[in-house]
Scaffold this active site. Structure first.
Site, PDB file in Angstrom:
ATOM      1  N   LYS A  32      64.628  64.030 -24.874  1.00  0.00           N
ATOM      2  CA  LYS A  32      64.701  65.573 -23.900  1.00  0.00           C
ATOM      3  C   LYS A  32      64.311  66.516 -24.744  1.00  0.00           C
ATOM      4  CE  LYS A  32      67.864  69.652 -22.558  1.00  0.00           C
ATOM      5  NZ  LYS A  32      67.074  69.914 -22.200  1.00  0.00           N
ATOM      6  N   GLY A  38      68.130  71.284 -33.342  1.00  0.00           N
ATOM      7  CA  GLY A  38      68.813  72.748 -32.503  1.00  0.00           C
ATOM      8  C   GLY A  38      69.825  73.426 -33.227  1.00  0.00           C
ATOM      9  N   SER A  39      70.421  74.349 -31.841  1.00  0.00           N
ATOM     10  CA  SER A  39      71.813  74.793 -32.496  1.00  0.00           C
ATOM     11  C   SER A  39      73.543  74.462 -33.178  1.00  0.00           C
ATOM     12  CB  SER A  39      71.640  75.996 -31.576  1.00  0.00           C
ATOM     13  OG  SER A  39      72.769  75.551 -30.670  1.00  0.00           O
ATOM     14  N   THR A  40      73.604  74.914 -34.053  1.00  0.00           N
ATOM     15  CA  THR A  40      74.840  74.128 -34.583  1.00  0.00           C
ATOM     16  C   THR A  40      75.657  74.632 -33.394  1.00  0.00           C
ATOM     17  OG1 THR A  40      74.287  75.466 -36.842  1.00  0.00           O
ATOM     18  CG2 THR A  40      76.483  74.568 -36.680  1.00  0.00           C
ATOM     19  N   VAL A  53      75.396  73.714 -30.363  1.00  0.00           N
ATOM     20  CA  VAL A  53      75.454  72.907 -29.907  1.00  0.00           C
ATOM     21  C   VAL A  53      75.644  71.594 -29.953  1.00  0.00           C
ATOM     22  CG1 VAL A  53      73.671  71.156 -28.103  1.00  0.00           C
ATOM     23  CG2 VAL A  53      73.635  73.856 -28.410  1.00  0.00           C
ATOM     24  N   GLU A  92      70.025  67.987 -37.256  1.00  0.00           N
ATOM     25  CA  GLU A  92      69.968  69.063 -37.921  1.00  0.00           C
ATOM     26  C   GLU A  92      69.472  70.664 -36.905  1.00  0.00           C
ATOM     27  OE1 GLU A  92      67.335  71.858 -39.347  1.00  0.00           O
ATOM     28  OE2 GLU A  92      65.576  70.926 -38.767  1.00  0.00           O
ATOM     29  N   CYS A 133      63.281  76.638 -39.206  1.00  0.00           N
ATOM     30  CA  CYS A 133      65.217  76.141 -39.726  1.00  0.00           C
ATOM     31  C   CYS A 133      64.843  77.121 -40.615  1.00  0.00           C
ATOM     32  CB  CYS A 133      64.864  75.018 -39.383  1.00  0.00           C
ATOM     33  SG  CYS A 133      64.782  73.533 -37.424  1.00  0.00           S
ATOM     34  N   GLU A 183      72.568  83.654 -37.777  1.00  0.00           N
ATOM     35  CA  GLU A 183      71.271  82.843 -37.531  1.00  0.00           C
ATOM     36  C   GLU A 183      71.060  84.100 -36.776  1.00  0.00           C
ATOM     37  OE1 GLU A 183      69.619  79.057 -37.147  1.00  0.00           O
ATOM     38  OE2 GLU A 183      71.342  79.674 -35.486  1.00  0.00           O
TER      39      GLU A 183
END
Length: 546
Positions: free
Chosen positions: A215, A268-270, A272, A296, A330, A428
């Site tokens: 995805k 992706g995001s921390t 999530v 990551e 990132c 962030e």
């Protein structure tokens, strides 16, 4: 062909094309940009080798020209997620039984297709869909994905070649190790900001004999579709990689409840990722095996300068590290610490650099800055900029403007904060907004502690200094503050095979994309001991009477 170990030539990093005025690659890329802009494409899902379409279509537009339509993709529902899982599991027996060198050949061919006939198309798709300029696209959707594919094949051969140091031959036994694909299917959840990451996360898993449900981010689907075209042309069998576009919650409901879920490869995001980890933990009793969780995530990446630093080197590191690809890497520098003795010179150089930045669409190759990815990102960044404008404790020394009439354009912005714990020094933002703190040049130890404790993240960081004692001191003091640490350079630009990428703390599991350690996460070793002349009596010699 026997399942032996064959020598794979050691790869070298793909050379970066310049796209200079008058070059053949520039002409090819400009022609491809024009060709892609002239058509509206219909992007299907790819499930079990079949193109699947739904009744729910989502429009795609360039972030820098959101009134232009590039095409539409077919949104997936929960049933499509189930179909993708079933297709992956159906493909699994033949794929994992295929000799490794044939898997290697497929992905080496994919690298050659990207390096040659697909280079312009994949770069152009990244430029249009993700608003990257020609150079940023080249180092991402050409060089880095090519490097991932080639170096991962090399790492794969080394993994299969690793055997017990004492095989036992000549002593009546033979010891060996078999690296098995994981039992079940893997879920690859990929981000918008790097086409290379979107390609690497599913292929690194598949290369090791696994089957994948992939995805991508909705804002990266345009280039992901080109990647899938390349994978199919390279010979990836039906069902090995299945490309779908569900909402995050719909995918999670199906994937993380499935008994054959074997792992996730995520960028992706921390937030999530932490929710995914929690969901997997709550469902652990449902799975046939303990899933591998590799991610990551976020970063609040820093550049720290010592009083011995060269001011021009520092200013350039900040300009590039903070604002290339609109700060949406990132690894992008989003906080900087400048000693008081250098500040006047650095401030002047930094402002001069930003004044020279040209901002606009990617199709104009003279633009250094392009648009942020979407309206959600634009609105978030504008909110932080407005708050900084209204705060008497901070000063905006460059930028501070934004405009979304035609594209999601945020002017590169530098905020100077008296408080090193000001909100934009800690949170962030993921955009072209840098917050800078000027510290007392004689209080280096204090600022080292501040850098180490300011954020939950630990992805990338840099020290700029001429004093070698200061460099060593900072390297030790910040050993846990960054998984990728740079000395006298910007904090971006990790190269496959040179600086494997990943961070710890709130920045992920540090399983280093572009290294052997990452591929080892996608196999489960089985040790085999064969005894040639087994004993026929249980009695050991010590049992004999004197």
């Amino acid at each position: 062909m026997p399942k032996g170990i064959y020598t794979v030539p050691g790869p070298v990093n793909e050379p970066i094309k310049s796209y200079a005025s008058g070059s053949s690659e520039r002409a090819s890329l400009q022609a491809m940009l024009k060709e892609l802009r002239a058509q509206e494409i219909d992007i299907p899902m790819y499930i079990g080798g079949k193109e699947v379409r739904s009744n729910d279509k989502v429009r795609l537009a360039p972030p820098h020209d959101h009134k232009h339509t590039l095409g539409h993709f077919h949104k997936s529902n929960k049933e499509h997620v189930t179909q993708a899982i079933n297709a992956a599991l159906a493909a699994k027996p033949k794929w994992e039984a295929l000799a490794w060198e044939h898997r290697a050949s497929i992905f080496l061919k994919a690298a050659e297709l990207i390096a040659g006939p697909y280079r312009a198309k994949l770069n152009a798709a990244t430029m249009l869909g993700q608003s990257k300029n020609a150079f940023q696209a080249e180092i991402d959707s050409a060089c880095e994905i090519i490097d991932f594919l080639r170096f991962n094949v090399m790492y794969m051969t080394e993994i299969y070649g690793q055997q017990p140091p004492v095989a036992g031959t000549g002593f009546g036994v033979w010891n060996r190790v078999e690296q098995r694909p994981l039992e079940g299917f893997l879920y690859a959840l990929t981000p918008f900001n790097f086409t290379a990451i979107a390609g690497n996360l599913p292929t690194s898993c598949a290369m090791m004999g696994n089957v994948v449900v992939w995805k991508p981010s909705n804002t990266q689907v345009y280039a992901a579709n080109v990647l899938m075209e390349i994978f199919i042309k390279a010979g990836v069998p039906d069902g090995v990689i299945n490309l779908i576009y569900p909402s995050g919650p719909d995918a999670a409901d199906v994937v993380f409840s499935h008994p054959d879920f074997a792992g996730i490869h995520f960028t992706g995001s921390t937030e999530v990722f932490q929710n995914i980890w929690k969901t997997i933990g709550n469902n652990i009793h449902k799975y046939k095996t303990y899933p591998r969780i590799v991610g990551e995530t976020g970063g609040k990446d820093f550049i720290l300068a010592h009083k011995s630093a060269d001011a021009k080197i520092l200013a350039t590191a900040i300009s590039r590290g903070a604002f290339e690809y609109q700060g949406q890497k990132c690894s992008a520098c989003s906080r900087a610490y400048v000693p008081s003795n250098l500040w006047d010179d650095v401030k002047k150089m930094l402002i001069e650099d930003l004044k020279s930045f040209k901002m606009g669409p990617t199709e104009d190759f003279t633009n250094f800055i392009n648009a942020v990815i979407d309206e959600k990102s634009f609105d978030k960044l504008a909110k932080y900029i407005d708050a900084a404008k209204a705060d008497k404790n901070v000063e905006i020394i460059a930028g501070g403007n934004y405009d979304k009439s035609n594209g999601w354009f945020i002017e590169p912005t530098v905020i100077v904060a008296k408080d090193p714990k000001y909100v934009t020094m800690c949170e962030e933002l993921f955009g072209p907004v840098l917050t800078l703190h000027v510290y007392d040049a004689e209080k280096f130890d204090e600022i080292l502690h501040t850098v180490d404790t300011t954020s939950i993240y630990a992805l990338t960081g840099a020290i700029i200094a001429q004093d070698r004692y200061a460099i060593e001191h900072a390297t030790k003091a910040l050993r846990n503050a960054a998984g990728n640490f740079y000395i006298n350079d910007k904090c971006t630009g990790a190269v496959v095979g040179q600086q494997p990428f990943g961070g710890a703390r709130g920045s992920g599991t540090n399983d280093k994309a572009g290294a052997m350690v990452n591929l080892l996460r996608w196999v489960s070793p089985r040790t085999i001991k064969e005894t040639f002349v087994p004993p026929t009596d249980y009695r050991y010699p010590f049992l004999q009477a004197d």
